[in-house]
Motif scaffolding. Structure first.
Motif, PDB file in Angstrom:
ATOM      1  N   GLU A  27      -3.753 -15.116  -5.582  1.00 15.76           N
ATOM      2  CA  GLU A  27      -2.703 -14.876  -6.584  1.00 15.76           C
ATOM      3  C   GLU A  27      -1.448 -15.684  -6.266  1.00 15.76           C
ATOM      4  OE1 GLU A  27      -1.774 -11.883  -8.939  1.00 15.76           O
ATOM      5  OE2 GLU A  27      -3.387 -10.480  -8.485  1.00 15.76           O
ATOM      6  N   ARG A  75      -2.344 -19.346  -7.189  1.00 15.67           N
ATOM      7  CA  ARG A  75      -2.443 -19.586  -8.636  1.00 15.67           C
ATOM      8  C   ARG A  75      -1.138 -19.288  -9.375  1.00 15.67           C
ATOM      9  NH1 ARG A  75      -7.447 -17.027  -7.553  1.00 15.67           N
ATOM     10  NH2 ARG A  75      -6.588 -15.027  -8.133  1.00 15.67           N
ATOM     11  N   GLY A  76      -0.152 -18.685  -8.659  1.00 13.60           N
ATOM     12  CA  GLY A  76       1.145 -18.408  -9.278  1.00 13.60           C
ATOM     13  C   GLY A  76       1.161 -17.128 -10.095  1.00 13.60           C
ATOM     14  N   THR A  77       0.105 -16.313  -9.995  1.00 11.76           N
ATOM     15  CA  THR A  77       0.090 -15.091 -10.804  1.00 11.76           C
ATOM     16  C   THR A  77       0.858 -13.952 -10.126  1.00 11.76           C
ATOM     17  OG1 THR A  77      -2.051 -14.583  -9.852  1.00 11.76           O
ATOM     18  CG2 THR A  77      -2.059 -15.616 -12.005  1.00 11.76           C
ATOM     19  N   LYS A  87      -6.375  -0.459 -11.184  1.00 15.17           N
ATOM     20  CA  LYS A  87      -7.331  -0.656 -12.287  1.00 15.17           C
ATOM     21  C   LYS A  87      -7.528  -2.140 -12.580  1.00 15.17           C
ATOM     22  CE  LYS A  87      -5.627   1.894 -15.561  1.00 15.17           C
ATOM     23  NZ  LYS A  87      -5.328   2.586 -16.783  1.00 15.17           N
ATOM     24  N   LYS A  88      -6.407  -2.876 -12.578  1.00 17.78           N
ATOM     25  CA  LYS A  88      -6.493  -4.314 -12.894  1.00 17.78           C
ATOM     26  C   LYS A  88      -7.379  -5.031 -11.876  1.00 17.78           C
ATOM     27  CE  LYS A  88      -4.066  -7.634 -11.550  1.00 17.78           C
ATOM     28  NZ  LYS A  88      -4.244  -8.738 -10.614  1.00 17.78           N
ATOM     29  N   GLN A 108      -2.029   1.206 -12.181  1.00 15.28           N
ATOM     30  CA  GLN A 108      -2.246   0.045 -13.062  1.00 15.28           C
ATOM     31  C   GLN A 108      -2.759  -1.152 -12.254  1.00 15.28           C
ATOM     32  OE1 GLN A 108      -2.164   0.412 -16.207  1.00 15.28           O
ATOM     33  NE2 GLN A 108      -1.292   2.463 -16.074  1.00 15.28           N
ATOM     34  N   ILE A 109      -2.155  -1.353 -11.093  1.00 13.80           N
ATOM     35  CA  ILE A 109      -2.577  -2.470 -10.221  1.00 13.80           C
ATOM     36  C   ILE A 109      -4.020  -2.235  -9.763  1.00 13.80           C
ATOM     37  CG2 ILE A 109      -2.137  -3.676  -8.030  1.00 13.80           C
ATOM     38  CD1 ILE A 109       0.240  -4.123  -9.641  1.00 13.80           C
ATOM     39  N   VAL A 125     -11.009  -4.147 -12.514  1.00  9.97           N
ATOM     40  CA  VAL A 125     -11.510  -4.840 -13.714  1.00  9.97           C
ATOM     41  C   VAL A 125     -11.716  -6.320 -13.396  1.00  9.97           C
ATOM     42  CG1 VAL A 125     -10.919  -5.530 -16.077  1.00  9.97           C
ATOM     43  CG2 VAL A 125     -10.447  -3.213 -15.320  1.00  9.97           C
ATOM     44  N   ARG A 126     -10.755  -6.887 -12.658  1.00 11.38           N
ATOM     45  CA  ARG A 126     -10.815  -8.317 -12.307  1.00 11.38           C
ATOM     46  C   ARG A 126     -12.168  -8.659 -11.644  1.00 11.38           C
ATOM     47  NH1 ARG A 126     -11.751 -12.461 -11.669  1.00 11.38           N
ATOM     48  NH2 ARG A 126     -10.917 -14.209 -10.524  1.00 11.38           N
ATOM     49  N   THR A 153     -15.640  -7.278 -13.836  1.00 15.48           N
ATOM     50  CA  THR A 153     -16.022  -7.926 -15.095  1.00 15.48           C
ATOM     51  C   THR A 153     -16.290  -9.426 -14.913  1.00 15.48           C
ATOM     52  OG1 THR A 153     -13.704  -8.300 -15.655  1.00 15.48           O
ATOM     53  CG2 THR A 153     -14.720  -6.312 -16.563  1.00 15.48           C
ATOM     54  N   ASP A 154     -16.233  -9.868 -13.667  1.00 16.30           N
ATOM     55  CA  ASP A 154     -16.505 -11.281 -13.396  1.00 16.30           C
ATOM     56  C   ASP A 154     -17.923 -11.383 -12.830  1.00 16.30           C
ATOM     57  OD1 ASP A 154     -16.713 -13.837 -12.328  1.00 16.30           O
ATOM     58  OD2 ASP A 154     -14.582 -13.940 -11.846  1.00 16.30           O
ATOM     59  N   LEU A 161       3.901 -11.012 -11.520  1.00 15.32           N
ATOM     60  CA  LEU A 161       3.925  -9.585 -11.190  1.00 15.32           C
ATOM     61  C   LEU A 161       5.263  -9.210 -10.537  1.00 15.32           C
ATOM     62  CD1 LEU A 161       2.021  -7.124 -11.158  1.00 15.32           C
ATOM     63  CD2 LEU A 161       1.338  -7.788  -8.864  1.00 15.32           C
TER      64      LEU A 161
END
Lengths: 261, 404
Positions: free
Chosen positions: B220, B223-225, B9-10, B6-7, B13-14, B17-18, B229
């Protein structure tokens, strides 16, 4: 056993030279939380009230396993944050302004992503997403990047995402901060729904009206220490006028007097 | 292991797609290399052509006809032997003016022969050895080129005179030589490729990892993301594996973009025929080995970049902290390019970065062994495992993750 027990936790931080200057102290360590204990039970909203910097968020971060208490322990149901943090994470929702969502993604993507990390089955995820998104009015924005959404909408998405796994323990830190009245009401109404559903809800705030409106029991935390822990009514009765504001200000004043003594 | 995927793929995609990131990470490296190298190639070609087509201004005094006719023959030649000459008489020019004009480029070469040059040649017994003074300016390419060309003609002229003086040409030759060279064309071409490619591979891989690593981890944090997680029940080791592997895949794509840029501009840079980059000399085993080295090395590099990025508080700090490692990588690349033949000793291949680069040099010249390949793969994977372990610990450390 499905209560949330905080047992005598203590958390200290090193102060940098700059921080020592700001806080006008020579101490190299700051006690952020000192001997704090309380228990939150299902079907109630437990309020953690305190001024900015009192240690509320630190206490909640200890509960949410982001940081480890130096002393004491927290039991989320049977699980200890020190011994089995991953089991704790499975059962809690944690919301604080420190936890951000990635701007690049859409609410839909993030909901699926966090659901998968929580191993929520696909069908359940879809049902839950629909329910939460329509409850918070996110459905119209589900394919809009988080970066392009308003602060209120971002907060509502954060709440929805923190609940992807339908956890039993809800820990929300200042959930209505920076929100307009309408959005704030949506959030507080939802907290009441969670309480009615039998969840354990811990709410930290410095807004007295939120506490008065929502909380069944309250703990007041000032300078890292608990100065009151009781039902809202009993805490109110500590002041002659039975006003929570009077109780709160008296306690803050007392603590300031002690500090300067 | 479900969450690691999952990580992974994310992260993919991150970036994918940018549009801004796709441009910066995948398009710009290849395109800028293509433009830069093509321009360099064109400029080198123009410079060479400019020198060769330049009309050499040759001033002479007392030039014997026999020599002049040789020069003129070269001036009239139609092939690559052609010398574009403008021969003028050195009459009223004094030495200072001549030097000034040589320096300014108005004159390329000056040849002053002894006045009785041919007399001295034809009657050597009764004359001193005649002299030719040649003036030129070695600070100017055209002048140096002119000097080299006329000197060649002069040497051939002297040789012919010498042969004439001897009874038979064999006397001049003294002995005959015959050479019978053998060459493995593949190895010859491989040697050229081995000079450049291993260095470029390692640099591109590092640059690729460097362009996305800091943002994926330090970003990350900033930005606090990452905290969002970290409150999920996913194992820290899975976050680390997901991050490192996705970064490795993205770094590989980024490096690939740079390679495409190189491959397209190489013919122009090396003055080869269009499309002739000679990479067809390698077989399946070489390409397979290269791929395995790349895959294991990129994991090592991204592991390193990830650990440094996790340690840093901001993307800016991460980029700064990675720089010393980038310089080490450049150094390793340079050493392999300008060093000796690749070392075959197995132990050398456990050295991070150097081992893989050394092995790549070997593969490109067809001198490599399976054991060294295995050592590179296993050691790189072990180092990567170490980085992942460290990264997982860092994700668990509140000091590393949350202290500002």
């Amino acid at each position: 056993m499905d209560t949330l027990r905080v047992e005598n936790i203590r958390k200290t931080f090193n102060l940098s030279r700059k921080q020592r200057k700001i806080e006008a102290t020579d101490e190299k360590r700051k006690i952020a939380v000192d001997a704090v204990s309380f228990e939150a039970v299902p079907g109630e909203i437990f309020g953690l009230l305190g001024p900015n910097g009192a240690g509320k968020t630190t206490a909640l971060r200890c509960i949410a396993t982001l940081i480890r208490p130096d002393e004491g322990d927290v039991f989320v149901g049977p699980d200890s944050v020190l011994k089995t943090p991953n089991l704790v994470r499975k059962n809690i929702a944690f919301l604080t302004n420190e936890l951000k969502l990635e701007d690049h993604f859409t609410p839909n993507y993030l909901f699926s992503y966090f659901s998968r990390l929580h191993k929520v089955p696909e069908a359940t995820m879809l049902k839950r997403r629909e329910a939460l998104f329509s409850r918070f009015g996110i459905d119209k924005f589900q394919e809009v990047k988080v970066a392009d959404l308003s602060t209120g909408m971002k907060q509502k998405i954060s709440i929805a995402i923190s609940l992807v796994h339908d956890p039993h323990y809800i820990i929300f830190d200042e959930p209505t901060n920076g929100l307009d009245v309408l959005t704030a009401k949506t959030v507080t109404d939802y907290l009441i729904e969670l309480k009615e559903a039998g969840k354990v809800v811990i709410l930290s705030t410095h807004i007295l009206s939120v506490v008065e409106k929502l909380c069944d029991r309250v703990a007041i935390i000032i300078d890292g220490r608990l100065t009151a822990l009781d039902t809202l009514q009993n805490v109110r009765s500590l002041a002659e006028d039975h006003d929570l504001e009077t109780v709160f200000f008296d306690m803050v004043r007392e603590s300031e007097a002690l500090r300067h003594a | 292991m479900h969450s690691f995927w999952q990580i992974f793929k994310k992260e993919m995609v991150r970036v994918l797609t940018d549009r801004r990131l796709v441009l910066m990470v995948f398009i710009v490296p290849g395109l800028s290399i293509y433009i830069l190298y093509s321009l360099m190639g064109m400029m080198i070609a123009n410079q060479l052509e400019g020198v060769q087509e330049h009309r050499i201004v040759l001033y002479e005094a007392n030039m014997p006809d026999a020599f002049r006719s040789r020069l003129l023959a070269r001036d009239e030649a139609n092939d690559r032997q052609r010398l574009n000459l403008d021969i003028r008489a050195l009459e009223d020019i004094d030495e200072d003016t001549m030097t000034a004009q040589l320096l300014s480029g108005d004159i390329d070469v000056v040849m002053i022969f002894d006045p009785l040059f041919m007399d001295a040649i034809n009657d050597a017994d009764n004359h001193a050895i005649p002299e030719v003074f040649i003036h030129y300016n070695y600070g100017r390419q055209q002048s140096s080129f002119g000097y080299n060309q006329v000197t060649q003609v002069l040497m051939a002229f002297r040789e012919d005179i010498l042969i004439d003086r001897l009874e038979s040409p064999e006397q001049y030759l003294v002995f005959m030589t015959q050479t019978a060279p053998v060459v493995d064309e593949r190895q010859l071409t491989g040697q050229g490729i081995a000079v450049l490619m291993p260095m470029l591979i390692i640099i591109f891989l590092f640059a690729g990892a460097m362009s996305i690593g800091p943002d994926a981890i330090a970003g990350e944090k900033e930005r606090g993301t990452i905290a969002t997680l970290l409150v999920t029940p996913i194992k820290r080791s899975e976050i680390a594996i997901g991050k490192v592997t996705s970064l490795a895949a993205l770094a590989l794509i980024s490096a690939l973009s740079s390679f495409i840029g190189i491959l397209l501009s190489l013919p122009r840079l090396m003055q080869l025929e269009e499309g002739n980059t000679n990479l067809g000399i390698y077989g399946v085993s070489e390409y397979g080995a290269i791929l395995l080295v790349l895959a294991s090395t990129v994991l090592f590099i991204t592991g390193l970049v990830a650990v440094v990025s996790a340690y840093a508080k901001t993307v800016k700090e991460a980029s700064m902290l990675i720089m010393p490692f980038y310089f080490i990588t450049l150094l390793v690349g340079l050493v392999s390019s300008f060093g000796q033949d690749p070392i075959q000793m197995p132990i050398v291949h456990i050295i991070p970065l150097y081992g893989p680069v050394n092995l790549l040099s070997g593969i490109f010249i067809f001198e490599w062994s399976m054991i060294n390949l295995l050592i590179v793969i296993v050691s790189s994977l072990l180092y990567t495992a170490l980085f992942i372990w460290a990264l997982a610990r860092m994700f668990n450390s509140e000091k590393v993750m949350f202290q500002r």
